[in-house]
Design a protein around this motif. Structure first.
Motif, PDB file in Angstrom:
ATOM      1  N   TYR A  50     -49.229 -26.864  65.845  1.00 31.63           N
ATOM      2  CA  TYR A  50     -49.511 -28.164  66.470  1.00 31.63           C
ATOM      3  C   TYR A  50     -48.591 -28.403  67.665  1.00 31.63           C
ATOM      4  CZ  TYR A  50     -50.797 -33.138  66.631  1.00 31.63           C
ATOM      5  OH  TYR A  50     -51.261 -34.369  67.029  1.00 31.63           O
ATOM      6  N   SER A  84     -57.165 -32.814  73.506  1.00 29.18           N
ATOM      7  CA  SER A  84     -56.859 -33.512  72.262  1.00 29.18           C
ATOM      8  C   SER A  84     -56.782 -32.487  71.137  1.00 29.18           C
ATOM      9  CB  SER A  84     -57.930 -34.562  71.948  1.00 29.18           C
ATOM     10  OG  SER A  84     -59.179 -33.938  71.770  1.00 29.18           O
ATOM     11  N   LEU A  85     -56.091 -32.851  70.077  1.00 31.20           N
ATOM     12  CA  LEU A  85     -55.941 -31.984  68.923  1.00 31.20           C
ATOM     13  C   LEU A  85     -56.578 -32.636  67.712  1.00 31.20           C
ATOM     14  CD1 LEU A  85     -52.206 -30.878  69.334  1.00 31.20           C
ATOM     15  CD2 LEU A  85     -54.240 -29.601  69.962  1.00 31.20           C
ATOM     16  N   LYS A  86     -57.120 -31.805  66.829  1.00 31.53           N
ATOM     17  CA  LYS A  86     -57.692 -32.356  65.604  1.00 31.53           C
ATOM     18  C   LYS A  86     -56.568 -32.912  64.736  1.00 31.53           C
ATOM     19  CE  LYS A  86     -60.914 -30.448  63.345  1.00 31.53           C
ATOM     20  NZ  LYS A  86     -61.747 -29.540  62.521  1.00 31.53           N
ATOM     21  N   THR A 124     -54.057 -33.322  61.955  1.00 28.61           N
ATOM     22  CA  THR A 124     -53.523 -32.262  61.103  1.00 28.61           C
ATOM     23  C   THR A 124     -52.768 -32.865  59.931  1.00 28.61           C
ATOM     24  OG1 THR A 124     -53.305 -30.791  63.019  1.00 28.61           O
ATOM     25  CG2 THR A 124     -52.022 -30.230  61.049  1.00 28.61           C
ATOM     26  N   THR A 145     -50.414 -37.392  58.502  1.00 31.54           N
ATOM     27  CA  THR A 145     -51.397 -36.709  59.344  1.00 31.54           C
ATOM     28  C   THR A 145     -51.008 -36.864  60.802  1.00 31.54           C
ATOM     29  OG1 THR A 145     -53.183 -37.106  57.755  1.00 31.54           O
ATOM     30  CG2 THR A 145     -53.823 -36.589  60.016  1.00 31.54           C
ATOM     31  N   HIS A 164     -51.636 -36.992  64.618  1.00 22.48           N
ATOM     32  CA  HIS A 164     -52.747 -37.265  65.540  1.00 22.48           C
ATOM     33  C   HIS A 164     -52.179 -37.763  66.863  1.00 22.48           C
ATOM     34  CE1 HIS A 164     -51.895 -41.321  64.123  1.00 22.48           C
ATOM     35  NE2 HIS A 164     -52.184 -40.931  62.891  1.00 22.48           N
ATOM     36  N   GLU A 199     -65.457 -24.905  58.483  1.00 18.14           N
ATOM     37  CA  GLU A 199     -65.788 -25.632  59.714  1.00 18.14           C
ATOM     38  C   GLU A 199     -64.773 -25.355  60.816  1.00 18.14           C
ATOM     39  OE1 GLU A 199     -66.749 -28.598  56.301  1.00 18.14           O
ATOM     40  OE2 GLU A 199     -65.378 -26.936  56.694  1.00 18.14           O
ATOM     41  N   GLU A 200     -63.485 -25.345  60.454  1.00 18.63           N
ATOM     42  CA  GLU A 200     -62.437 -25.104  61.449  1.00 18.63           C
ATOM     43  C   GLU A 200     -62.546 -23.694  62.033  1.00 18.63           C
ATOM     44  OE1 GLU A 200     -58.972 -28.017  59.498  1.00 18.63           O
ATOM     45  OE2 GLU A 200     -59.091 -25.881  58.966  1.00 18.63           O
ATOM     46  N   SER A 242     -65.542 -23.319  64.359  1.00 17.76           N
ATOM     47  CA  SER A 242     -65.256 -23.939  65.656  1.00 17.76           C
ATOM     48  C   SER A 242     -64.447 -23.009  66.552  1.00 17.76           C
ATOM     49  CB  SER A 242     -64.507 -25.263  65.441  1.00 17.76           C
ATOM     50  OG  SER A 242     -64.170 -25.865  66.668  1.00 17.76           O
TER      51      SER A 242
END
Length: 505
Positions: free
Chosen positions: A77, A88-90, A92, A123, A125, A348-349, A352
């Protein structure tokens, strides 16, 4: 007086501090401060790293493993935040076990004897290093006051409470720790590395305890085997595994929970036919297609996951097709996912990541001769800037790697990759032979290794073990790891580079 300034610096971090949500925790100087560099972020997180460092959890294998995995994800991250042009970052999610250290030890105990630890979940964000650092420290109830000293462009009229802060990064003199009785982080970490425990002395001190724990665990081990076999047969599963080093009782409890759910919703759970079920930290399907059951989730979440399995299987087929398409564009190289070497990703990750990489390849159309790279392997990484060749023979390829540079890199290392893969196969054969020889010589019930231990490390460990006489190992479960520990069910953990006399560097 110069002296008074020094002591005000020394004790400035002892002022009361309260924890607020992210919108309220940012100090008043936050909006006037410059961005942190990567090195400054690491320095600012020193109190955090000291509180969660895996080396301090040697007697707690599960908590150590959780912290190791979370630190890997945090590192990814932080690196992504520093990449030019990121948008942007998912979010985490991370879990850490934070040590509750004794700030005023009266008996000179080692850091391992701290009162305990607490679990912290949060998390990420955030969109920049400074807010990320602040959020982590606040989430773990750690002071953020030292960060102001790292920002030289702070508002020219700081509030009264921050005037005493130094304009340089805080690096306390050794006399500070002597005067206050606080632990020196550098000294504690040095003590960890200086501990010269030998294998024979450790077994002498811990062998009897391990034997007693193992004996007490035998009925539960039989129960675990029975439950696992019954559930695997009932649900027609390929296997049931655990991602963490949970104790036998904990594992039995998880299987009982799954068994009760199967009694209530057998038809739904049988949708997992042929799958491997893994008990882990979060529910979903893993990048390699295993059904992940989050141990903190309630039965309702597990049921919903089993109901969604058909859609996961559809996505899995699309993912395999995507891997084949990437392989065709890259001369037949095989795209693989190695659980032991890559971050734990959901289906899913991972899809992607593959999709982003495939789109970049399509645009570039870098020329690879068809089938010229057949027999070679690659893994996709989101936390690297440049491609590399692993000692095991596979290529580590960044998702955002420039296709032209990728073509040159692979073509110049094809021969080396094939040689590495050949050595890997030879090493695996030697490793298995040494495991069998060690198991037989010491009459071990079981000899295994942690996923993070490489074949080279395991071979080195077993070769040296075979030169020893170790009666305490008779009938034991021996795990080759990175540290010494007697697990709660009697398994013995020894570091792969164990010492016997002279330290192994």
């Amino acid at each position: 007086m110069p002296g008074s300034h020094t002591y005000s610096e020394m004790f400035c971090h002892l002022r009361p501090w309260r924890r607020f949500c992210l919108e309220k925790i940012l100090p008043h100087w936050f909006h006037y401060s410059r961005a942190l560099s990567g090195a400054e972020a690491v320095n600012a997180l020193r109190p955090f790293y000291f509180a969660v460092h895996p080396d301090f959890f040697g007697q707690h294998p599960r908590e150590r493993e959780v912290n190791e995995n979370s630190l890997k994800r945090l590192s990814v991250y932080l690196e992504n935040l520093q990449k030019p042009g990121f948008k942007s970052l998912k979010p985490t999610p991370l879990t850490f076990y934070v040590r509750e250290t004794d700030q005023n030890p009266s008996d000179g105990q080692e850091p391992f004897s701290s009162p305990g630890f607490r679990a912290v979940k949060f998390t990420l964000h955030t969109r920049d290093l400074l807010s990320t650092v602040l959020y982590i420290l606040n989430s773990c109830s750690l002071s953020v006051e030292h960060i102001q000293s790292m920002n030289t462009n702070v508002h020219s009229q700081p509030l009264k409470e921050t005037k005493r802060m130094s304009d340089r990064p805080i690096k306390w003199d050794k006399s500070y720790y002597s005067f206050t009785g606080f632990k020196d982080p550098d000294e504690d970490l040095e003590q960890v590395s200086r501990i010269e425990t030998t294998l024979t002395s450790w077994l002498d001190n811990n062998g009897k305890s391990a034997i007693k724990k193992l004996k007490n665990s035998l009925p539960l081990r039989k129960e675990l085997d029975r439950l696992k076999e019954e559930l695997s047969h009932l649900l027609q599963l390929s296997d049931i595994r655990w991602q963490r080093s949970w104790g036998i009782a904990h594992r039995c409890s998880q299987l009982h929970s799954l068994g009760r759910l199967a009694q209530q919703n057998l038809e739904t759970l049988q949708k997992a036919k042929g799958c491997t079920v893994i008990f882990t930290d979060r529910s979903g399907m893993s990048a390699v297609g295993h059904v992940m059951l989050g141990t903190m989730d309630v039965h309702h979440h597990w049921t919903k996951l089993f109901e969604r399995l058909p859609s996961y299987f559809d996505l899995q087929r699309k993912l395999m097709l995507l891997e084949d398409q990437i392989s065709c564009l890259l001369g037949g190289i095989q795209v693989i996912y190695i659980e032991e070497l890559q971050p734990v990703l959901t289906l899913e990750e991972y899809y992607s990541l593959l999709n982003v990489f495939y789109s970049r390849l399509l645009k570039s159309r870098a020329p690879f001769h068809p089938r010229s790279l057949r027999g070679l392997q690659m893994i996709l990484n989101s936390d690297r800037y440049a491609p590399s060749l692993h000692e095991l023979g596979h290529f580590n390829i960044p998702v955002l790697c420039d296709p032209a540079n990728l073509q040159w890199f692979i073509h110049t290392r094809v021969q080396q990759a094939r040689e590495n893969m050949k050595r890997k196969e030879e090493l695996k054969v030697i490793e298995n032979e040494l495991i069998q020889a060690s198991t037989k010589k010491f009459s071990l019930e079981k000899l295994y290794k942690e996923p993070s231990i490489s074949s080279i490390q395991m071979v080195d460990c077993c070769k040296r073990l075979l030169e020893q006489s170790l009666p305490y190992l008779h009938g034991m479960h021996l795990c080759v790891s990175h540290f010494y520990s007697v697990m709660q069910d009697g398994d013995l953990c020894i570091p792969w580079n164990w010492k016997n006399g002279e330290a192994i560097k």
